[in-house]
Design a protein around this motif. Structure first.
Motif, PDB file in Angstrom:
ATOM      1  N   TYR A 293     -17.423   2.281  17.269  1.00 25.13           N
ATOM      2  CA  TYR A 293     -17.805   0.901  17.577  1.00 25.13           C
ATOM      3  C   TYR A 293     -18.927   0.424  16.660  1.00 25.13           C
ATOM      4  CZ  TYR A 293     -17.820  -3.255  20.470  1.00 25.13           C
ATOM      5  OH  TYR A 293     -17.688  -4.556  20.910  1.00 25.13           O
ATOM      6  N   LEU A 294     -19.928   1.262  16.481  1.00 30.41           N
ATOM      7  CA  LEU A 294     -21.059   0.864  15.651  1.00 30.41           C
ATOM      8  C   LEU A 294     -20.704   0.817  14.169  1.00 30.41           C
ATOM      9  CD1 LEU A 294     -24.013   2.712  17.420  1.00 30.41           C
ATOM     10  CD2 LEU A 294     -23.275   0.336  17.657  1.00 30.41           C
ATOM     11  N   ASP A 295     -19.606   1.458  13.803  1.00 23.64           N
ATOM     12  CA  ASP A 295     -19.085   1.372  12.429  1.00 23.64           C
ATOM     13  C   ASP A 295     -18.169   0.166  12.249  1.00 23.64           C
ATOM     14  OD1 ASP A 295     -20.444   3.586  11.566  1.00 23.64           O
ATOM     15  OD2 ASP A 295     -18.763   4.973  11.791  1.00 23.64           O
ATOM     16  N   GLY A 296     -18.039  -0.645  13.305  1.00 25.26           N
ATOM     17  CA  GLY A 296     -17.215  -1.834  13.215  1.00 25.26           C
ATOM     18  C   GLY A 296     -15.743  -1.615  13.499  1.00 25.26           C
ATOM     19  N   LYS A 297     -15.380  -0.417  13.931  1.00 27.87           N
ATOM     20  CA  LYS A 297     -13.972  -0.088  14.192  1.00 27.87           C
ATOM     21  C   LYS A 297     -13.692  -0.250  15.689  1.00 27.87           C
ATOM     22  CE  LYS A 297     -14.049   3.202  10.345  1.00 27.87           C
ATOM     23  NZ  LYS A 297     -13.937   4.628   9.936  1.00 27.87           N
ATOM     24  N   LYS A 298     -13.705  -1.503  16.140  1.00 25.20           N
ATOM     25  CA  LYS A 298     -13.641  -1.779  17.570  1.00 25.20           C
ATOM     26  C   LYS A 298     -12.284  -1.395  18.172  1.00 25.20           C
ATOM     27  CE  LYS A 298     -17.084  -5.449  17.303  1.00 25.20           C
ATOM     28  NZ  LYS A 298     -17.386  -6.883  17.552  1.00 25.20           N
ATOM     29  N   ASP A 299     -11.207  -1.645  17.453  1.00 24.56           N
ATOM     30  CA  ASP A 299      -9.879  -1.294  17.968  1.00 24.56           C
ATOM     31  C   ASP A 299      -9.736   0.214  18.122  1.00 24.56           C
ATOM     32  OD1 ASP A 299      -9.217  -3.952  18.035  1.00 24.56           O
ATOM     33  OD2 ASP A 299      -8.103  -3.928  16.141  1.00 24.56           O
ATOM     34  N   GLU A 300     -10.247   0.952  17.135  1.00 24.25           N
ATOM     35  CA  GLU A 300     -10.181   2.412  17.211  1.00 24.25           C
ATOM     36  C   GLU A 300     -11.074   2.937  18.332  1.00 24.25           C
ATOM     37  OE1 GLU A 300     -10.459   4.479  13.373  1.00 24.25           O
ATOM     38  OE2 GLU A 300     -10.062   2.540  12.427  1.00 24.25           O
ATOM     39  N   ALA A 301     -12.205   2.276  18.542  1.00 20.03           N
ATOM     40  CA  ALA A 301     -13.095   2.670  19.637  1.00 20.03           C
ATOM     41  C   ALA A 301     -12.395   2.473  20.977  1.00 20.03           C
ATOM     42  CB  ALA A 301     -14.383   1.860  19.588  1.00 20.03           C
ATOM     43  N   ALA A 302     -11.696   1.350  21.129  1.00 17.75           N
ATOM     44  CA  ALA A 302     -10.970   1.090  22.378  1.00 17.75           C
ATOM     45  C   ALA A 302      -9.879   2.138  22.584  1.00 17.75           C
ATOM     46  CB  ALA A 302     -10.371  -0.309  22.352  1.00 17.75           C
ATOM     47  N   ALA A 303      -9.178   2.491  21.525  1.00 20.19           N
ATOM     48  CA  ALA A 303      -8.108   3.487  21.636  1.00 20.19           C
ATOM     49  C   ALA A 303      -8.648   4.853  22.019  1.00 20.19           C
ATOM     50  CB  ALA A 303      -7.346   3.575  20.320  1.00 20.19           C
ATOM     51  N   ALA A 304      -9.928   5.101  21.733  1.00 19.48           N
ATOM     52  CA  ALA A 304     -10.532   6.408  22.018  1.00 19.48           C
ATOM     53  C   ALA A 304     -11.010   6.538  23.458  1.00 19.48           C
ATOM     54  CB  ALA A 304     -11.707   6.654  21.066  1.00 19.48           C
ATOM     55  N   VAL A 305     -10.991   5.440  24.235  1.00 18.37           N
ATOM     56  CA  VAL A 305     -11.406   5.516  25.641  1.00 18.37           C
ATOM     57  C   VAL A 305     -10.349   6.300  26.418  1.00 18.37           C
ATOM     58  CG1 VAL A 305     -11.972   4.217  27.720  1.00 18.37           C
ATOM     59  CG2 VAL A 305     -12.617   3.316  25.473  1.00 18.37           C
TER      60      VAL A 305
END
Length: 347
Positions: A280-292
């Motif tokens: 998320y802090l790297d700006g990869k919000k979609d990937e962060a969501a997929a990691a939940v």
């Protein structure tokens, strides 16, 4: 089980009030009005008091740094008056991003401030002359800090109630312990029925051990997303929840200073929480969501067929929740009202 809901705080008051009246008829027990950095919550709460008649109204939350303790008490007493005894004072510390970034006030000593604010509020509501000598607040102001003309005063009006309910929004162990000790209710976020004890059993027990019996039992306000749907629709709804969790776990606060990330770790998702935050802090919000993790998304939500949702309501009840402040996953007001009606039948 009581049903609550947070109302829209960034739209028009008239539209929100019209929906609130319909939600009241649908069986909603309590409505929360948030206060972030939009319009203040108090204006909307006063407006809602005139448009509803039985539903409880709550601030969700007033930030402890943005008003003096006595103004908070006066405001709560005023809202309780115009609502004829239907107001609940929701308080919380918010976070330094809002408190320092928008209000320009130092974010410090949230525990000490919360305790003193509650003490002062209850003194005001009892119509005592307000005298308080605390680490953070001194009332009247000492002579060497002002003109020396301050004197103890009491509230002119007689409040509807001298014990207006206070709900604390709290996540960290010390904050939760304080809520269990001195508040009428506690509002956690991302309440996981099967793992809540990992995060909060100890602080709740410590707080309850010091609790004044006159306060009664602690109300617990859990806030799950809600969708009553066919099993085939569940993955789509879960995917709507996932970015919200990623935002809080990954981006709501700085690295090393994120209360929600710490909560995920206490639930046992240390590796996942770190990964979500990094992405998320790297700006990869979609990937962060997929990691939940799927298990986390499902467990903090009420999403599925009616029979499944009913089972999960019992899980929340067994874990200690007394009010479910749901987030109805519907696109418009009629959809939210229908969903509350369906949910009322399951509770």
């Amino acid at each position: 089980m009581r049903i609550g809901m947070a109302l829209n705080y960034s739209g028009g008051f008239a539209e929100t009030a019209a929906e609130a009246a319909d939600l009241e008829r649908a069986g909603l027990d309590i409505a929360f009005v948030p206060e972030a950095y939009s319009f203040d919550a108090v204006s909307q709460l006063g407006y809602l008091a005139a448009r509803t008649s039985t539903m409880e109204l709550a601030s969700g939350i007033l930030q402890i740094y943005t008003r003096t303790p006595t103004l908070t008490a006066m405001t709560a007493a005023g809202l309780d008056f115009v609502s004829e005894g239907r107001f609940t004072l929701g308080l919380g510390a918010s976070g330094p991003q809002v408190v320092e970034g928008f209000h320009g006030v130092k974010y410090d000593a949230p525990l000490a401030r919360t305790r003193e604010i509650i003490e002062i509020c209850r003194q005001v509501w009892r119509r005592e002359k307000v005298v308080h000598d605390g680490a953070k607040y001194q009332i009247p102001l000492p002579a060497d800090q002002g003109t020396g003309l301050g004197k103890p005063l009491k509230l002119i009006n007689h409040p509807v109630r001298e014990k207006i309910p206070i709900v604390l929004a709290a996540l960290g162990p010390k904050n939760v312990e304080l809520a269990a000790e001195i508040a009428d209710g506690w509002q956690p976020l991302f309440f996981h029925p099967e793992k809540a004890h990992l995060a909060w059993a100890d602080p709740l027990a410590k707080g309850r051990a010091k609790r004044d019996p006159s306060l009664g039992e602690l109300d617990v306000y859990a806030g799950p997303p809600l969708a009553i749907c066919d099993e085939s629709e569940v993955p789509g709804y879960l995917d709507f929840v996932r970015p919200h969790l990623a935002l809080y776990i990954g981006g709501m606060g700085a690295r090393g200073k994120n209360f929600y990330n710490e909560l995920a770790c206490r639930y046992g998702y240390e590796a996942e929480a770190e990964k979500i935050q990094d992405l998320y802090l790297d700006g990869k919000k979609d990937e962060a969501a997929a990691a939940v993790p799927d298990e986390l998304v499902r467990s903090v939500s009420l999403i599925g067929p009616a029979s499944y949702v009913a089972e999960r309501v019992e899980a929340f009840r067994e874990a200690g929740a007394t009010t479910l402040t749901v987030v109805p996953m519907a696109m418009d007001a009629p959809g939210r009202i229908r969903l509350v009606e369906q949910f009322r039948a399951l509770c």
